[in-house]
Design an enzyme around this catalytic site. Sequence first.
Site, PDB file in Angstrom:
ATOM      1  NE  ARG A   1       2.318  -1.128   1.745  1.00 18.48           N
ATOM      2  CZ  ARG A   1       3.537  -1.399   2.193  1.00 18.48           C
ATOM      3  NH1 ARG A   1       3.801  -2.592   2.705  1.00 18.48           N
ATOM      4  NH2 ARG A   1       4.504  -0.524   2.118  1.00 18.48           N
TER       5      ARG A   1
ATOM      6  CE  LYS B   1      11.463 -11.449  13.461  1.00 20.88           C
ATOM      7  NZ  LYS B   1      10.686 -11.622  12.216  1.00 20.88           N
TER       8      LYS B   1
ATOM      9  CD  GLU C   1       1.964  -5.991   0.997  1.00 23.98           C
ATOM     10  OE1 GLU C   1       2.139  -6.414   2.153  1.00 23.98           O
ATOM     11  OE2 GLU C   1       2.709  -5.128   0.454  1.00 23.98           O
TER      12      GLU C   1
END
Length: 639
Positions: free
Chosen positions: A396, A283, A368
């Site tokens: 969600r 990253k 979640e």
Amino acid sequence: MALLDDIASPADLRRYSKAQLEELAAEIRQFLITHVSRTGGHLGPNLGVVELTIALHRVFDSPHDPIIFDTGHQSYVHKILTGRAGRFDELRQQDGLSGYPSRSESEHDWVENSHASASLSWAEGLAKAYRLQGVTDRTVVAVIGDGALTGGMAWEALNNIAVEPTLQLVIVVNDNGRSYSPTVGGLTQPLAGLRTDPRYEQAADLVRRAVRRTPLVGDTAAEFMDALRAGLRDVFVPQSMFADLGIKYIGPFDGHDIGACVRALRQAKRFGGPVIVHAITRKGAGYSVAQANDERFHAIEPINQFTGEPLSASVQATWTDAFAQEMVEIGATHPRVVALTAAMLGPTGLGRFAAAYPGRVFDVGIAEQHAVGSAAGLAIGGLHPVFAVYSTFLNRAFDQVLMDVALHRLGVTFVLDRAGITGPDGPSHHGMWDVGLAGLVPGLRLAEPRDRPRLHDALLQAVETDDGPTMVRFCKDKVPDDLPAVSRLGSLDVLVHAESPQVVVVGCGAMARTACQVAQALEAQSVATLVVDPVWLLPVPDDLVEVTRHAQLVVTIEDNVVAGGFGSQLHRALDAAGVGTPLRLFGLPTEFLPAGSRAQVLERAGLTARHIAREVIEAYTHLAESEPAALDDRSVLSL
């Protein structure tokens, strides 16, 4: 002439040599640093996929071969290679280039995704649709990474892909070891083992030296290396989680080596069934300040591209900062309080709590649903969990909020960051639905504080409530100056007093100041206006129902979808109480609202004091003309 200037479509990549592709990668990386530092956006993830995306478009024929990006914030390079480089000055701006894939922008964008872990389901369904229709010359590609494999939905999809051996499907795992924060969980350990096992690297180096002394050239040498790597992987990591699924596996390989990426993707395309291609990337690759601060550079506001420092150094705390400090103080006096995050420890402000109480914070990854289910278990076990999550991501886990927490009347607090209009991330990130969803949950209490003191009080009440769920929502903005009540009316804060109010304006949380500005405009037109803030919006306070009995018009202003929102809840409460006072509801339309600054989106939705005051005056004037006698018969509120 720069190579990038000569790219009009992905097909242009196929005439470049490997050296030219590497030069192009360097140009794209500098392009990203220059442009994203000006506009803000997801810089780190895109710097990490430059070579991998070039290889994808070199091997596959987009859009004929659909490329679906999970957590679509890593699609900037894809946008550049598909003819949109000229629009990057307007990235994430109003009416500009989306920060995610957008079907309205390009035929190369198949899915407008930006919530994690959904790409494999999309890809499996699309590949299945092609197979059922006898299409054999199209390969579906799903690019998944940034921790999305910690989401249960991805594994549900893999479970089905494993029993579909004829799907023309390539799954590219962009393995950078990160989600927003470092990726957590047992599923990450096999990947980490493949990345870091020193025996694997030592053996691979030995093989490389042997190949240099062996008369193998070109593709033959590359294929020999790939075969030996596969063998080494099976020796050193025999329980590869992907191989155990029964899906063909290629990798791991260096995702910043264009040649290695192209070879692996070509092998996968030729296979004729589901293949997992495992690329190891970094990253922020190529930008030292981003690599040194990969969490901070996941998504940035405008920065100095040379130093990486923000261009605007405001000292005013955000709501997230305020919540972070409040949680540290609550932790000291409430030992039963624990916290959960779904791969967003820093962004939700729980990093400080984790530093102060390291054994009391649980990062469950991008999961979640699991977070809410786990919170239910923590609560029934005698603790009080606080789940801090972006408002849009709690959508969600609605079933778990309803059936696992509320049905069992458990004391779980949901802190909804980025509620309401969030701005440049656009329709998938606006937190517009939480109040409507909360209103469907029996026994749930919801607060929306308008300033720091109200946040302090709401959080304390929430963590001391153990007979049902609580929610506290706040927006992305800086914390405004305190807006104290001038008096109290039962449980309601009175922000603007009127002895004999003709209009009652209810300002919810972030819209409380707007409500006060509306009152000023109404008073200028000789309309006596009372402004109240319930703070705890749900269930609708009885005191608010009583206040409306004395008014001729009630106005609600909220940073949420009107349908099912607070105003709608108040309307139902008034109807149940036999109160027929007219209501005028102001909030967000039932639409997917575009990107833009918070102020721009609110202006477009008509949620400004000027617009609201004009409509309220028109509504009140209409009432006065149609029912003058009723308006003259007013009672005086005792405040």
